[in-house]
Design a protein around this motif. Structure first.
Motif, mmCIF file in Angstrom:
data_model
loop_
_atom_site.group_PDB
_atom_site.id
_atom_site.type_symbol
_atom_site.label_atom_id
_atom_site.label_comp_id
_atom_site.label_asym_id
_atom_site.label_seq_id
_atom_site.Cartn_x
_atom_site.Cartn_y
_atom_site.Cartn_z
ATOM 1 N N HIS A 49 -12.279 52.274 -11.185
ATOM 2 C CA HIS A 49 -11.103 52.793 -11.860
ATOM 3 C C HIS A 49 -11.242 52.623 -13.369
ATOM 4 O O HIS A 49 -12.054 51.840 -13.850
ATOM 5 N N VAL A 50 -10.442 53.398 -14.079
ATOM 6 C CA VAL A 50 -10.295 53.275 -15.528
ATOM 7 C C VAL A 50 -8.803 53.217 -15.812
ATOM 8 O O VAL A 50 -8.016 53.942 -15.198
ATOM 9 N N LEU A 51 -8.409 52.341 -16.731
ATOM 10 C CA LEU A 51 -7.001 52.183 -17.049
ATOM 11 C C LEU A 51 -6.680 52.949 -18.327
ATOM 12 O O LEU A 51 -7.306 52.734 -19.369
ATOM 13 N N LEU A 52 -5.718 53.851 -18.237
ATOM 14 C CA LEU A 52 -5.249 54.633 -19.386
ATOM 15 C C LEU A 52 -3.763 54.380 -19.549
ATOM 16 O O LEU A 52 -2.952 54.816 -18.730
ATOM 17 N N GLY A 53 -3.401 53.663 -20.601
ATOM 18 C CA GLY A 53 -2.014 53.245 -20.701
ATOM 19 C C GLY A 53 -1.699 52.368 -19.509
ATOM 20 O O GLY A 53 -2.428 51.435 -19.186
ATOM 21 N N SER A 54 -0.602 52.634 -18.824
ATOM 22 C CA SER A 54 -0.264 51.879 -17.612
ATOM 23 C C SER A 54 -0.621 52.645 -16.349
ATOM 24 O O SER A 54 -0.116 52.346 -15.276
ATOM 25 N N HIS A 55 -1.513 53.635 -16.486
ATOM 26 C CA HIS A 55 -1.890 54.495 -15.360
ATOM 27 C C HIS A 55 -3.332 54.214 -14.941
ATOM 28 O O HIS A 55 -4.236 54.179 -15.782
ATOM 29 N N VAL A 56 -3.549 54.013 -13.644
ATOM 30 C CA VAL A 56 -4.887 53.792 -13.110
ATOM 31 C C VAL A 56 -5.488 55.130 -12.688
ATOM 32 O O VAL A 56 -4.870 55.885 -11.934
ATOM 33 N N VAL A 57 -6.681 55.415 -13.195
ATOM 34 C CA VAL A 57 -7.403 56.632 -12.826
ATOM 35 C C VAL A 57 -8.640 56.227 -12.028
ATOM 36 O O VAL A 57 -9.490 55.488 -12.541
ATOM 37 N N ALA A 58 -8.728 56.686 -10.795
ATOM 38 C CA ALA A 58 -9.861 56.332 -9.947
ATOM 39 C C ALA A 58 -11.124 57.061 -10.388
ATOM 40 O O ALA A 58 -11.073 58.223 -10.806
ATOM 41 N N THR A 59 -12.265 56.386 -10.332
ATOM 42 C CA THR A 59 -13.548 57.007 -10.652
ATOM 43 C C THR A 59 -14.224 57.478 -9.373
ATOM 44 O O THR A 59 -14.062 56.883 -8.309
ATOM 45 N N VAL A 60 -14.976 58.535 -9.514
ATOM 46 C CA VAL A 60 -15.639 59.175 -8.375
ATOM 47 C C VAL A 60 -17.122 59.320 -8.702
ATOM 48 O O VAL A 60 -17.474 59.737 -9.809
ATOM 49 N N ARG A 61 -17.988 58.990 -7.753
ATOM 50 C CA ARG A 61 -19.427 59.145 -7.966
ATOM 51 C C ARG A 61 -19.941 60.301 -7.111
ATOM 52 O O ARG A 61 -19.880 60.254 -5.882
ATOM 53 N N ALA A 62 -20.432 61.313 -7.770
ATOM 54 C CA ALA A 62 -20.922 62.495 -7.072
ATOM 55 C C ALA A 62 -22.296 62.228 -6.466
ATOM 56 O O ALA A 62 -22.923 61.193 -6.712
ATOM 57 N N SER A 63 -22.777 63.164 -5.677
ATOM 58 C CA SER A 63 -24.084 63.002 -5.022
ATOM 59 C C SER A 63 -25.212 62.891 -6.033
ATOM 60 O O SER A 63 -26.248 62.292 -5.750
ATOM 61 N N SER A 64 -25.011 63.443 -7.224
ATOM 62 C CA SER A 64 -26.040 63.354 -8.261
ATOM 63 C C SER A 64 -26.089 61.976 -8.908
ATOM 64 O O SER A 64 -26.992 61.696 -9.703
ATOM 65 N N GLY A 65 -25.140 61.134 -8.558
ATOM 66 C CA GLY A 65 -25.077 59.805 -9.145
ATOM 67 C C GLY A 65 -24.232 59.745 -10.394
ATOM 68 O O GLY A 65 -24.064 58.673 -10.975
ATOM 69 N N GLN A 66 -23.687 60.873 -10.825
ATOM 70 C CA GLN A 66 -22.892 60.912 -12.045
ATOM 71 C C GLN A 66 -21.450 60.533 -11.743
ATOM 72 O O GLN A 66 -20.854 60.995 -10.769
#
Length: 446
Positions: free
Chosen positions: A49-66
């Motif tokens: 996750h990444v925190l932006l203000g008081s909002h949590v944004v989930a991170t996603v890893r694609a098949s390419s590894g990015q």
């Protein structure tokens, strides 16, 4: 701005580089300054996750590894931040304090933002540590450029104190709470998955052609409104019970009712718990300078005794001792006496738009509420152009109490109607002595 990030999209996902540019662009006109680099730390992305203000944004890893993030979540976080108003004059002290608030050993806070800011500011005086930190390139705190809104003040010519606008303090408190809940929920899901998975069938690696996604899962549970669950309990007893801090974090602040509660506010004169409150509200009732018998009455008292009077009087009277005696703790009563009862005595000076009050109010007292006959409040004006330390009034404690009771009946009749010795039974015959608060410097007596 969205045109620039479109090439990085895949099914609603954008790369971290594109997300960073989108975040900065969408918040360019925000009252709270933001900074680039919120997505730059691989460790944060791998944490899910990444925190932006008081909002949590989930991170996603694609098949390419990015690593990528959902564009809609970045936009939602930016919209929430843009809605935050900020008064740069309404400041809250964030440190340094003699000691950090005590926390239970099993509690973990992913974003201890006060400690992090303190450490970064202290490193500025150590070139070697500053160089190591520069090499690590720390990510911005919740995507916020706090350095542009930090105010440093010097007291007594030597001691530095750090302040930030109250709106940002509340925002970072909410961010800390949100991230803590998110991480705890993620750990619970992982533990549940590990417990239900058969030991004879170890987890198989996922299909390399599929996208690995970190999902925040169920949303953060709503904060519970405080409904007098702790009324009448002594802070000295409740604060020692295991799990109290975790329980407090589940409530909404009993004063503003919007931010998550972080501390138990209590009456230091009688020892009773008032209610769970957020750090911002807990700080708001404190003056700029507080000593054993001398306080500076800050402009924030306009809010406590004018615009938000009813809320604050109800909060202070959550203490059974204050409610039964229809009064306030001595420091609060002193501040009220200086700000309300002596308002007409304060001199004014010409200003571009009319006249402005002179200097800064300060009130001191001799004796204590336990010896009301000998207790005397002295209200003065510091930094007056016509002579510093100008005495406005000397008010006996008993007279200040009677004035407050009359004002309370006119200003908040419902609060006054619920007060008085006939409203409560079983209270101690005499007031407890003022309790020293060792949780932080200059935070005693409230």
């Amino acid at each position: 701005m969205s045109e620039r990030v479109m090439p990085g999209r895949t099914d609603g996902l954008i790369t971290l580089v594109a997300a960073d540019a989108l975040w900065v662009g969408l918040t360019a006109d925000s009252a709270v300054p933001t900074a680039s680099g919120a997505f730059a730390s691989p460790a944060r992305a791998q944490a899910g996750h990444v925190l932006l203000g008081s909002h949590v944004v989930a991170t996603v890893r694609a098949s390419s590894g990015q690593w990528s993030v959902p564009e809609v979540e970045v936009r939602r976080a930016a919209a929430e931040l843009n809605a935050v108003g900020m008064d740069r004059q309404d400041l809250v002290r964030i440190g340094p304090f003699r000691r950090a608030p005590r926390r239970e050993s099993n509690e973990e806070t992913p974003l201890p933002w006060r400690r992090r800011i303190t450490e970064e500011l202290q490193e500025l005086s150590d070139p070697e540590r500053a160089a190591r930190r520069e090499a690590r390139r720390p990510y911005p705190l919740a995507g916020i450029d706090w350095r542009h809104i930090l105010v440093e003040q010097t007291r007594n010519g030597t001691q530095r104190t750090w302040w930030m606008p109250r709106a940002v303090v509340r925002l970072l408190d909410a961010a800390e709470h949100t991230e803590t809940q998110w991480v705890q929920a993620a750990r619970t899901r992982q533990a549940s998955t590990a417990a239900t998975e058969p030991p004879s069938h170890p987890r198989q690696p996922s299909d390399t052609g599929s996208r690995q996604k970190t999902n925040p899962g169920t949303p953060t549970p709503a904060l519970r409104p405080y409904n007098k669950e702790l009324e009448g309990q002594l802070y000295s007893v409740l604060s020692r019970k295991p799990g109290t801090s975790r329980r407090v974090a589940g409530w909404a602040c009993a004063v503003c009712r919007t931010a998550p509660a972080t501390v138990l506010d209590h009456c230091h004169e009688h020892g009773y718990v008032r209610a769970p409150v957020c750090q911002s509200c807990n700080t708001q009732e404190r003056p700029d300078h507080l000593y054993s018998n001398d306080i500076r009455v800050a402009n924030r008292y306009t809010r406590l005794f004018h615009t938000d009077t009813d809320d604050w009087l109800r909060h202070w009277h959550r203490c059974p001792g204050c409610r039964a005696r229809t009064t306030l703790p001595l420091p609060h009563l002193a501040a009220w006496t200086a700000h309300i009862a002596c308002r007409s005595l304060r001199p004014t000076h010409r200003a571009p738009r009319g006249r402005k009050p002179c200097g800064a109010l300060r009130v001191s007292w001799t004796g204590s509420q336990n010896a009301p006959r000998s207790c005397l409040l002295t209200v003065v004006v510091d930094f007056c152009p016509s002579g510093e330390h100008r005495v406005l009034a000397r008010v006996p404690y008993r007279e200040a109490v009677e004035r407050f009771r009359a004002w309370l009946t006119e200003t908040a009749p419902a609060v006054a109607a619920a007060a008085g010795p006939d409203r409560l039974d079983g209270l101690p015959a005499q007031s407890r002595p003022v309790i020293a608060d060792t949780s932080g410097e200059d935070l005693e007596l409230f």
